[in-house]
Enzyme design. Structure first.
Site: not given
Length: 354
Positions: A22-23, A182, A301, A324
């Protein structure tokens, strides 16, 4: 074969498995130019076995950076700096992708690990951001200028130009960032879009910019290059953008050339109450995939190999995107392959360990 390790074809590109990086913003560039940190960060995830390595939110305009330390792809120096990174990713079996982004009103902020927080002043390298309106994200963020229609047209053109530069830089896949509060998300949501022109009002007006950007990116990269779009499938606020809006938007994005919708959530307003838990955003990918009938990516997650495999096996999504967990363990895909009994394709230099 393990469903998680089945190849996935997107137009002319085939991912070796259903695991994507993931970015993740690193806040480590200078003037938008990536460096050795980005080479090692992204390259190690390619060595670690991911099928798709997505570079962080990369600004299409200088004023579209989240922070002064964000990467960019609005000039030739940045293109040149990305090339050795994409080359290394490809040489190690992964597909190199880039997330094209514009932060809108959430631009010109300090990096999260800086001592200061909120908006960066001009004298420290900051700038006046632009947005759907003139409301700051929080009181300590900078107040944006409202984009007029000329500015909106420039945003669309700059997304397309950034997509062309991305191919020149060696990327094989592009993702449009329309999530996390964004710029494109700011136009989508009724919580932030109070415009009365053709880019506001009803659903068609609020989704117009995201659709135009996606169509422009598709035209810029041609028919062979996969185009993904990341959305926030829910604002997690009553009266905000929701999963039903996301289904309708996903259909519209697919019609103009999007190949996969990367379903995240949140980020638009600071007071959203998000219920966290393992795989908490997977249901968004599932509903978009089933109702809009477009391929999806699941994120949020996802940490366990069997959890990830179940998401693919039960048809909730076509890929899983890890963030993460891949910071904690760049070699998670190799370890997952061992755990799931899939063929392990470690680099020859690491073969003794797997």
């Amino acid at each position: 074969m393990s469903p998680l390790f089945a190849p996935l074809a997107l137009r002319s590109v085939t991912l070796r498995n259903r695991i994507a990086v993931s970015p993740m913003c690193q806040y480590s560039a200078v003037e938008g130019v990536p460096n050795d940190w980005h080479l090692v960060h992204l390259g190690s995830r390619a060595i670690g076995g991911a099928g798709l390595v997505l570079a962080e939110a990369t600004a299409v305009q200088a004023i579209g950076r989240i922070s002064p330390a964000d990467t960019g792809i609005w000039n030739d120096d940045q293109v040149a700096a990305w090339r050795p990174i994409t080359k290394f990713i490809r040489e190690n079996g992964a597909v190199a992708g880039i997330q094209l982004a514009h932060a809108g009103r959430k631009a010109s902020t300090y990096a999260p690990f800086d001592d200061a927080h909120g908006g960066v002043p001009d004298e420290e390298g900051g700038w006046t951001p632009v947005g759907v309106g003139t409301e700051a994200f929080t009181p300590d963020y900078r107040v944006p200028d409202e984009l007029d229609e000329e500015g909106i047209r420039q945003v669309v053109e700059d997304f397309a130009a950034a997509a062309r530069r991305s191919l020149d830089a060696g990327f094989e896949l592009v993702e449009v960032h329309a999530a996390h509060g964004y710029l494109l998300h700011q136009f989508l949501s009724p919580l932030t879009n109070r415009r009365t022109d053709g880019y506001g009002g009803d659903f068609e007006g609020r989704t117009r910019l995201a659709v135009e950007v996606t169509a422009a990116v598709r035209e810029a990269v041609g028919e062979d290059v996969p185009v993904l779009v990341r959305i926030s499938a829910s604002d997690w606020v009553d009266g905000g953008w929701n999963e039903h809006d996301s289904v309708a938007l996903s259909r519209a994005l697919a019609e103009v050339g999007a190949d996969l919708v990367d379903a995240s959530s949140g980020g638009l307003v600071p007071d959203a109450k998000i219920t966290l838990g393992p795989g908490y955003q997977v249901p968004f990918a599932d509903i978009v995939r089933s109702k809009a009938e477009v391929p999806t990516g699941a994120v949020g997650l996802i940490t366990d190999a069997r959890q990830a495999e179940a998401i693919i096996a039960d048809g909730s999504a076509d890929i899983v995107l890890l963030a993460r967990e891949l910071l904690r363990d760049p070699y998670w895909p190799l370890h997952a392959a061992v755990q799931l009994g899939a063929e392990v394709k470690a680099p020859k230099q690491y073969a003794r360990a797997f």
